[in-house]
Design a protein around this motif. Structure first.
Motif, mmCIF file in Angstrom:
data_model
loop_
_atom_site.group_PDB
_atom_site.id
_atom_site.type_symbol
_atom_site.label_atom_id
_atom_site.label_comp_id
_atom_site.label_asym_id
_atom_site.label_seq_id
_atom_site.Cartn_x
_atom_site.Cartn_y
_atom_site.Cartn_z
ATOM 1 N N MET B 358 32.211 -82.167 17.715
ATOM 2 C CA MET B 358 31.920 -81.031 18.605
ATOM 3 C C MET B 358 30.476 -81.096 19.107
ATOM 4 O O MET B 358 30.197 -80.787 20.268
ATOM 5 C CB MET B 358 32.144 -79.709 17.869
ATOM 6 C CG MET B 358 33.606 -79.317 17.772
ATOM 7 S SD MET B 358 33.743 -77.811 16.816
ATOM 8 C CE MET B 358 35.354 -77.250 17.287
ATOM 9 N N VAL B 359 29.575 -81.488 18.208
ATOM 10 C CA VAL B 359 28.167 -81.629 18.596
ATOM 11 C C VAL B 359 28.045 -82.696 19.692
ATOM 12 O O VAL B 359 27.340 -82.516 20.695
ATOM 13 C CB VAL B 359 27.291 -81.988 17.375
ATOM 14 C CG1 VAL B 359 25.862 -82.324 17.790
ATOM 15 C CG2 VAL B 359 27.294 -80.843 16.376
ATOM 16 N N GLY B 362 29.196 -81.428 22.845
ATOM 17 C CA GLY B 362 28.146 -80.556 23.391
ATOM 18 C C GLY B 362 27.138 -81.367 24.183
ATOM 19 O O GLY B 362 26.686 -80.965 25.261
ATOM 20 N N PHE B 363 26.833 -82.544 23.661
ATOM 21 C CA PHE B 363 25.916 -83.459 24.354
ATOM 22 C C PHE B 363 26.536 -83.909 25.693
ATOM 23 O O PHE B 363 25.847 -83.979 26.713
ATOM 24 C CB PHE B 363 25.627 -84.652 23.434
ATOM 25 C CG PHE B 363 24.960 -85.812 24.108
ATOM 26 C CD1 PHE B 363 23.609 -85.767 24.434
ATOM 27 C CD2 PHE B 363 25.686 -86.959 24.421
ATOM 28 C CE1 PHE B 363 22.996 -86.847 25.067
ATOM 29 C CE2 PHE B 363 25.085 -88.039 25.050
ATOM 30 C CZ PHE B 363 23.736 -87.977 25.375
ATOM 31 N N TYR B 364 27.824 -84.190 25.676
ATOM 32 C CA TYR B 364 28.526 -84.603 26.914
ATOM 33 C C TYR B 364 28.469 -83.479 27.955
ATOM 34 O O TYR B 364 28.261 -83.715 29.140
ATOM 35 C CB TYR B 364 29.996 -84.909 26.629
ATOM 36 C CG TYR B 364 30.277 -86.195 25.862
ATOM 37 C CD1 TYR B 364 29.260 -86.967 25.321
ATOM 38 C CD2 TYR B 364 31.583 -86.644 25.692
ATOM 39 C CE1 TYR B 364 29.528 -88.118 24.619
ATOM 40 C CE2 TYR B 364 31.871 -87.809 24.991
ATOM 41 C CZ TYR B 364 30.837 -88.540 24.449
ATOM 42 O OH TYR B 364 31.124 -89.677 23.761
ATOM 43 N N ILE B 365 28.663 -82.231 27.463
ATOM 44 C CA ILE B 365 28.653 -81.077 28.374
ATOM 45 C C ILE B 365 27.254 -80.922 28.985
ATOM 46 O O ILE B 365 27.101 -80.618 30.169
ATOM 47 C CB ILE B 365 29.043 -79.786 27.604
ATOM 48 C CG1 ILE B 365 30.478 -79.867 27.084
ATOM 49 C CG2 ILE B 365 28.813 -78.536 28.457
ATOM 50 C CD1 ILE B 365 31.554 -79.494 28.040
ATOM 51 N N ARG B 366 26.249 -81.158 28.151
ATOM 52 C CA ARG B 366 24.866 -81.049 28.623
ATOM 53 C C ARG B 366 24.608 -82.088 29.713
ATOM 54 O O ARG B 366 23.958 -81.805 30.719
ATOM 55 C CB ARG B 366 23.922 -81.259 27.433
ATOM 56 C CG ARG B 366 22.518 -80.872 27.735
ATOM 57 C CD ARG B 366 21.668 -80.692 26.512
ATOM 58 N NE ARG B 366 20.284 -80.486 26.916
ATOM 59 C CZ ARG B 366 19.375 -81.439 26.922
ATOM 60 N NH1 ARG B 366 19.677 -82.650 26.523
ATOM 61 N NH2 ARG B 366 18.152 -81.196 27.312
ATOM 62 N N LYS B 374 25.258 -76.181 35.990
ATOM 63 C CA LYS B 374 25.939 -75.468 34.909
ATOM 64 C C LYS B 374 27.305 -74.960 35.362
ATOM 65 O O LYS B 374 27.468 -74.532 36.491
ATOM 66 C CB LYS B 374 25.079 -74.305 34.424
ATOM 67 C CG LYS B 374 23.985 -74.760 33.485
ATOM 68 C CD LYS B 374 23.249 -73.593 32.889
ATOM 69 C CE LYS B 374 22.140 -74.103 31.967
ATOM 70 N NZ LYS B 374 21.281 -73.055 31.489
ATOM 71 N N LEU B 378 32.337 -71.463 30.350
ATOM 72 C CA LEU B 378 32.454 -72.401 29.222
ATOM 73 C C LEU B 378 32.661 -71.680 27.886
ATOM 74 O O LEU B 378 33.285 -72.234 26.975
ATOM 75 C CB LEU B 378 31.207 -73.283 29.135
ATOM 76 C CG LEU B 378 31.236 -74.549 30.000
ATOM 77 C CD1 LEU B 378 29.929 -75.295 29.896
ATOM 78 C CD2 LEU B 378 32.387 -75.460 29.612
ATOM 79 N N LEU B 382 35.648 -73.634 26.352
ATOM 80 C CA LEU B 382 35.430 -74.588 25.248
ATOM 81 C C LEU B 382 36.338 -74.310 24.049
ATOM 82 O O LEU B 382 37.011 -75.232 23.564
ATOM 83 C CB LEU B 382 33.967 -74.570 24.812
ATOM 84 C CG LEU B 382 33.068 -75.621 25.468
ATOM 85 C CD1 LEU B 382 31.620 -75.397 25.074
ATOM 86 C CD2 LEU B 382 33.482 -77.030 25.107
#
Lengths: 214, 413
Positions: B358-359, B362-366, B374, B378, B382
């Motif tokens: 999941m972390v 989160g990096f991929y989403i960033r 943005k 989400l 998510l």
């Protein structure tokens, strides 16, 4: 047309190392949390056994009243909680883990100590607690049946405030367990001894148990 | 440790190695310098929009492409009506101008419509665009710049979902956002094997040399991208070029779409099976094998979970019967119950691995937020994604594999 070798063999090696490291770290973290829980049950066992001893000695040496319901309920709750923790540790560290087996033996001792204390309170304070001795097995052939009986007992416990359930692994290498098995003529599991009088083998539903409680 | 646990841990381990590899590849690529077309070098391009019964979206699609910041004298738009039975043709005709031409042909499928447009185009580069797709003003210019490298035969954009509303659209919204990072990483490895049919750019000379779209292929866009890879050329990705598509909002149309994609993927990979292996660099050695292994694990786990759920439901029903359906006694949630549940949850390695993944997501989403801005919603999307995507993904693949095994034919439209 363009030639296309892999961009970097080193990168594969790094990815393998990083991936393996993360895999091991997470497994280590999970194991560490289980180990912390193991230490917690160890401390809790000492506290509970100490409390039971203290209460009993208070009564036998100093003739102090043992009918304080508050203290008894606290000990009973701690005991039940310990049972749950040991159950979880069995799942995490394995049913054959030596440390877990040792804690189970200690737990058996505390259970018997508590059982004796309950009988004493029933006599002295007319506490009216009903007891169920639950003999289960983690052997493959009996595991499912034992787990099902355990679930039934959970429901019985929630439906009946005055019940105390003591669980014993009949395969635990312990002289005390062997003596208990002989005393109650336990040959197979799951078997229940209700109020030290009635023996019930492999109950199918709550009625099979509750009809002997009243 | 049971067999299924071993399978799950193997899949997690492979996932960790793959993620590590992709992140390292991305970081390595970020240091590379690419050559881009300058504004003064922008070539003449053609946008082909094949349309079949798209009366609801065709106007908006045309409007979005005509609003592009690409120099107006350097592009043309060809709308190819593929024998629509609704008002698609009439609506498109309203926009006809010097640089937007509308053609009508007998229905023959998307590939035939695209080929029809390719034969009539003047552009040095061709954009294929679905009639339910909308592009950002800057997207075409951003994408075309990558063609400065003569080995680049195709450029893919950042595919996004247009205004997700239903639960399934919200799940797809996150799926598409996560795909942005992987697509960029695959481009870094020269291993992009999917060029979205919704909007992708191609070098016209490739069509001249190797032919147009494969008519009759249910995923003609996929066939084209694997063919480009098979022939040894490059496919680039421009993560800043946002392109929006309308995602299926209901279960059945989405299943039909995915079944077509996945069925087409297997068929086309089989057609070009030589792309597997060392000769094709990272694509054949790592990216494609890992993708197939992931699919295998997803199918395996979903079948296992399905069977396990049936047995669990059966045993729960038997248990409920044995306690006279006394729910109040079963659902006794107290402090001890919660404490124990939390312990079991957080000491389960699989849970910890999921939290780790999941972390990473989160990096991929960033990454996606940095490239296309943005995304709203989400907070809702998510959790829906984490809850539903794995099940849906496994289910879509199971259905696709069944169709493949029984050789059922699947059509585009």
């Amino acid at each position: 047309m363009i030639s296309r070798p892999v961009q970097s063999k080193k990168r594969y090696l790094w990815a393998f190392l990083i991936g393996s490291l993360i895999f091991l770290i997470i497994f280590g973290l999970s194991y560490s949390l289980s180990f912390l829980e193991f230490q917690r049950v160890s401390n809790l066992q000492i506290e509970t056994s100490f409390q039971i001893f203290e209460d009993k000695l208070d009564y036998s040496i100093f003739d102090q009243g043992v009918c304080s319901k508050e203290s008894f309920e606290k000990i009973s709750q701690d005991l039940r909680f310990q049972g749950r923790i040991i159950d979880d540790l069995e799942k995490k560290l394995g049913k054959q883990d030596k440390r877990v087996l040792l804690r189970k033996k200690f737990y058996t001792l505390i259970e018997l100590e508590h059982f004796e204390f309950t009988n004493l309170l029933n006599e002295q304070c007319n506490l009216g607690k009903k007891t169920i001795l639950f003999f289960y097995s983690n052997e493959k052939k009996d595991l499912d049946r034992s787990e099902q009986t355990g679930e039934l007992l959970n429901v019985i416990y929630k439906r009946n405030e005055n019940i105390i359930i003591y669980s014993f692994d009949i395969n635990l290498e312990s002289d005390l367990i062997e003596k208990l098995k002989i005393k109650h003529q336990i040959e197979e599991s799951p078997t229940l001894i209700i109020n030290e009088k009635t023996k019930v083998f492999n109950p199918k539903n709550i009625q099979d148990i509750e009809k002997h409680l009243n | 440790m049971g067999f299924i646990q071993i399978i799950i841990y193997i899949s997690i381990y492979i996932g960790l190695v793959a993620i590590s590899f992709y992140i390292l590849s991305y970081l390595s690529d970020a240091k590379k310098k690419r050559k881009f077309f300058k504004d003064s070098e922008l070539p003449f391009i053609t946008v082909i929009i094949p349309a079949y019964n798209e009366e609801e979206s065709i106007a908006r699609t045309i409007e979005s492409i005509t609003k592009s910041d690409y120099p107006k004298n350097k592009y043309e738009v060809l709308v190819v009506d593929d024998g629509s039975t609704d008002k698609t043709l009439q609506i498109a005709k309203k926009y006809e101008s010097k640089f937007l031409k509308v053609f009508h042909k007998k229905n023959g499928g998307k590939a035939s419509a695209l080929n029809y447009g390719i034969k009539r185009c003047k552009g040095e580069f061709i954009f294929s665009m679905d009639a339910d797709t909308f592009v950002n003003q800057k997207s075409m210019k951003q994408m075309i710049k990558y063609f400065k490298d003569p080995d680049v035969m195709s450029v893919t954009p950042a595919m996004l979902i247009h205004k997700p509303k239903s639960i399934l659209q919200r799940v797809q919204h996150v799926e598409y956002l996560l795909g942005l990072f992987l697509r960029k990483t695959f481009a870094a490895l020269n291993a992009v094997y999917i060029t979205p049919g919704a909007f992708s750019a191609y070098r016209k000379t490739f069509f001249d040399k190797y032919g147009g779209y494969d008519v009759g292929n249910i995923t003609e866009d996929l066939e084209m991208s694997i063919r480009i890879q098979y022939l040894g050329y490059k496919i680039e990705n421009c993560p800043e070029a946002a392109v929006y598509t309308i995602a299926p909002s209901k279960f059945k149309p989405l299943l039909i779409q995915r079944r077509r994609w996945y069925y087409g993927l297997i068929k086309n990979l089989w057609k070009y099976k030589k792309v597997f292996g060392r000769k094709y660099g990272d694509l054949g050695t790592f990216v494609l094998p890992i993708s197939l292994i992931s699919i295998f694990f997803a199918v395996f786990v979903i079948i296992y979970l399905f069977i396990k759920t049936i047995f669990n439901v059966r045993s729960e029903l038997l248990f409920l019967n044995s306690v006279n359906y006394n729910f109040s006694s079963i659902l006794n949630i107290n402090f001890y119950f919660i404490e124990r549940a939390l312990f079991l949850f957080f000491t389960n390695p699989t849970v910890l691995f999921i939290l780790f993944f999941m972390v990473i997501l989160g990096f991929y989403i960033r990454f996606a937020a940095q490239k296309v801005g943005k995304s709203s919603g989400l907070i809702i999307n998510l959790p829906l994604f984490f809850l539903l995507f794995a099940i849906l993904f496994g289910f879509w693949w199971v259905v696709s594999v069944i169709y493949l095994i029984f050789s059922r034919s699947i059509k585009w439209k």
